[in-house]
Scaffold this active site. Structure first.
Site, PDB file in Angstrom:
ATOM      1  CE1 TYR A   1      14.670 -12.669   5.123  1.00  0.00           C
ATOM      2  CE2 TYR A   1      13.896 -11.066   3.100  1.00  0.00           C
ATOM      3  CZ  TYR A   1      13.659 -11.998   4.404  1.00  0.00           C
ATOM      4  OH  TYR A   1      12.344 -12.005   4.930  1.00  0.00           O
TER       5      TYR A   1
ATOM      6  CG  ASP B   1       9.690  -3.223   9.860  1.00  0.00           C
ATOM      7  OD1 ASP B   1      10.027  -3.764   8.802  1.00  0.00           O
ATOM      8  OD2 ASP B   1       8.594  -3.739  10.798  1.00  0.00           O
TER       9      ASP B   1
ATOM     10  CB  THR C   1       1.236  -4.010  13.560  1.00  0.00           C
ATOM     11  OG1 THR C   1       0.800  -2.747  13.831  1.00  0.00           O
ATOM     12  CG2 THR C   1      -0.014  -4.738  12.865  1.00  0.00           C
TER      13      THR C   1
END
Length: 245
Positions: free
Chosen positions: A86, A95, A119
């Site tokens: 990444y 998370d 969300t």
């Protein structure tokens, strides 16, 4: 058995976890209202991990340390049992990496597309024990609320199991637009990867996953709390394997 505290965007979860089994879980609307005492009174817990996608971690960590627990606060520097491919690892949400760790803890080493319905909806790849990245889009309830909050007359609607087109009233049009929009979005990722001969196990997790597991075929519905299980694995990893290095 450990205490796992996951501070999300809309709620806080506190759970007593052993391995990949959640013995007890409580939810709270804010860090100020979070109270793990019922869990600590019931189980002989001495270690905890606290992870946050926003704010409030420091307050919870301090409260638990005052209670006498050994607390690991999840940060971008916390060692985890998967690699990270990444570009901006310091902005990678706890998370997302916890879900990757949780997938391997629950299902074993493999190649996964993890879709976390919260969300925000995160769609992440984990291949060969390495988190490869993924995409983020607005979650189901975020889409419903946005259509209501950013328009003058559209009502705030709720999820539905019904599938139809064309919708013939405004409420149905919103419901179907959101539910089918997310369905086609996820199916599009799955189809694109299949066309590239990328063979993956598809894992659905998160609070709103139950609305889509029947709509989208070929997915493993992670009934367990994948992020919670992943955080528990990270705590165990730091407490044992890292201590041996």
């Amino acid at each position: 058995m450990n205490l796992v505290v996951d501070i999300g965007n809309t709620q806080i979860k506190a759970a007593a976890v052993e391995g990949t089994s959640v013995a007890m879980m409580l939810t709270f609307p804010s860090a100020r209202e979070a109270d793990a005492e019922p869990i600590l009174a019931r189980y002989p817990i001495t270690r905890a991990i606290v992870a946050s996608t926003g704010r409030g971690a420091a307050e919870v960590v301090e409260t638990l340390r005052q209670r006498g627990l050994e607390v690991l606060e999840m940060t971008p520097d916390t060692p985890v049992p998967v690699g990270k491919d990444y570009l901006t690892p310091r902005t990678l949400g706890a998370d997302r990496i916890a879900a990757a760790v949780g997938a391997e803890a629950v299902f074993g080493r493999g190649d996964y597309l993890i879709v976390d319905f919260g969300t925000a909806i995160t769609i992440d790849l984990v291949c060969g024990g390495v988190f490869r990245g993924g995409n983020i889009s607005p979650g189901m309830r975020t889409r419903f609320r946005a259509l209501h909050d950013y328009t003058s007359r559209l009502p705030e609607c709720s999820p539905t199991d019904e599938t139809l087109f064309p919708a013939r009233c405004t409420a149905q049009a919103i419901e179907q637009g959101v539910m089918q929009g997310i369905t086609y979005e996820i199916e599009g990722y799955m189809r694109s990867l299949a066309e590239k001969n990328v063979k993956l196990s598809i894992i659905f997790t998160g609070g709103d996953a139950k609305y889509f597991v029947k709509r989208i075929k070929n997915a493993i519905f992670a009934k367990c709390e994948l992020v919670i299980c992943g955080l528990n694995r990270i705590l165990d990893y730091n407490a044992t394997e890292q201590a041996d290095i």
